[in-house]
Scaffold this active site. Structure first.
Site, mmCIF file in Angstrom:
data_model
loop_
_atom_site.group_PDB
_atom_site.id
_atom_site.type_symbol
_atom_site.label_atom_id
_atom_site.label_comp_id
_atom_site.label_asym_id
_atom_site.label_seq_id
_atom_site.Cartn_x
_atom_site.Cartn_y
_atom_site.Cartn_z
ATOM 1 N N HIS A 46 0.843 -1.218 0.000
ATOM 2 C CA HIS A 46 0.000 0.000 0.000
ATOM 3 C C HIS A 46 0.877 1.267 0.000
ATOM 4 C CE1 HIS A 46 -3.067 2.839 1.380
ATOM 5 N NE2 HIS A 46 -3.971 1.902 1.433
ATOM 6 N N GLU A 53 -0.757 1.299 -5.431
ATOM 7 C CA GLU A 53 -0.573 0.066 -4.656
ATOM 8 C C GLU A 53 -0.550 -1.162 -5.558
ATOM 9 O OE1 GLU A 53 -3.752 0.239 -1.714
ATOM 10 O OE2 GLU A 53 -3.686 2.430 -1.916
HETATM 11 O O1 TA6 Z 1 -6.081 1.700 -0.599
HETATM 12 C C1 TA6 Z 1 -7.034 2.729 -0.454
HETATM 13 C C2 TA6 Z 1 -7.814 2.495 0.830
HETATM 14 O O2 TA6 Z 1 -8.495 1.268 0.799
HETATM 15 C C3 TA6 Z 1 -8.750 3.684 1.040
HETATM 16 O O3 TA6 Z 1 -10.096 3.297 0.897
HETATM 17 C C4 TA6 Z 1 -8.422 4.141 2.463
HETATM 18 O O4 TA6 Z 1 -9.220 3.464 3.402
HETATM 19 C C5 TA6 Z 1 -6.949 3.748 2.543
HETATM 20 O O5 TA6 Z 1 -6.908 2.462 1.945
HETATM 21 C C6 TA6 Z 1 -6.328 3.808 3.918
HETATM 22 O O6 TA6 Z 1 -6.829 2.801 4.728
HETATM 23 P P1 TA6 Z 1 -6.340 2.782 6.286
HETATM 24 O O7 TA6 Z 1 -6.989 1.586 6.891
HETATM 25 O O8 TA6 Z 1 -4.825 2.686 6.258
HETATM 26 O O9 TA6 Z 1 -6.790 4.094 6.854
#
Ligand code: TA6
Length: 302
Positions: A171, A276
């Protein structure tokens, strides 16, 4: 064991002069610092979390100024490891988003110092049978190699007796001069699920630019993506993936960034973009007993 004692123990066992050094981080945990020529990277043992990557004299990743390694939660920024699921669990809303390992202790398996790179491999530090939602017998290993680029690979091994369903993501939060100066190439022609519109399936017909929140799961040929930042200074960063059929592109924009509460400043969203490397949604994998899968990303910055 105190942070200093853990760092000293890891330095004794795994330190590699001029290549891999362990220290107790001011963020509250132990961090491995990788060095290769003029490039540097830092990997927290907690969460097997790449915190920073400096190449060509620039910090290539964004890390929240509010990031802590001792808050018992995932670090905002760098490269969180989402495993053994991406996003919400498919059936259990009581389980954490983005899986079970990004806010959990890992352990160092080995370090390497070679002519073409300095590396570290980490695995989950503890027994997992007691962890709610953990696929029976599954293990995760993360390998980070700093060289001319930054290579990150996440191996899943299903040592259990039953098939396991796997979604996962690296991520990655990239640092950018300003989100208005950013263009993402390489996904034109791909279908995507728009998470801001009930996962409506849409088609990307050109480069991606940002003028509001973007949260999309791209499907299909996502193996080569380019991040262009007009700067100043202008910069191009290549993302080559392997073992991945999905890519998520995300910028929280203003309101969501404020709701997250750990971005460090009100305008932080302007200085980051997540691209990601993943297998998510339609690209979920079923891993047979005894099988392995590796999700890998190679980052190269001009
Ligand atoms: O990858 C994008 C995502 O799924 C967004 O929807 C947002 O929730 C982000 O990840 C961050 O997630 P987190 O649980 O690290 O706040």
């Amino acid at each position: 064991m105190t942070g200093e004692a853990q760092a000293a123990d890891l330095e004794r066992r795994f330190g590699r002069a001029g290549a891999v050094r362990f220290e107790a981080s001011p963020l509250g945990g132990t961090v491995a610092h990788l060095t290769w020529r003029d490039a540097q990277a830092s990997v927290a043992i907690f969460g097997a979390h790449v915190l920073r990557w400096k190449a060509n004299g620039r910090e290539q990743l964004w890390l929240s100024p509010a990031a802590r390694l001792d808050a018992g939660k995932a670090v905002r920024g760098g490269i969180p490891v989402c495993w053994p699921w991406f996003g919400p669990h498919e059936t259990r809303s009581d389980l954490p988003a983005h899986g079970l390992v990004r806010a959990r202790p890992w352990r160092v398996v080995e370090t390497v110092a070679e002519a073409d790179g300095a590396g570290i491999t980490l695995a989950i530090a503890e027994g997992t049978a007691h962890i709610d939602g953990w696929p029976e017998g599954a293990t995760a290993t993360l390998r980070v190699v700093l060289g001319a680029g930054l290579d990150v690979s996440l191996e899943t091994y299903n040592a259990g007796g039953a098939p396991m369903r796997l979604t996962s993501a690296l991520h990655t939060y990239f640092a950018v001069s300003d989100i208005a100066s950013v263009r993402v190439d390489g996904l034109a022609g791909c279908a995507y699920l728009d998470k801001l519109d009930d996962s409506a399936r849409r088609q990307q017909d050109s480069a991606i630019r940002f003028a509001s929140e973007v949260d999309r799961i791209y499907l299909g040929d996502t193996a080569h993506i380019e991040l262009h930042d007009d700067g100043p200074p202008a910069r191009r960063l290549e993302i080559a993936s392997d073992g991945s059929r999905s890519a998520i592109v995300w910028n929280p924009w203003i309101e969501k960034a404020v709701r997250l509460g750990d971005m460090g400043s009100a305008d932080a969203y302007r200085h980051m973009v997540c691209i990601e490397t993943a297998n998510a949604a339609d690209d979920a994998i079923t891993l047979a007993p005894g099988a392995r899968h590796t999700l890998a990303a190679r980052y190269a910055a001009d």
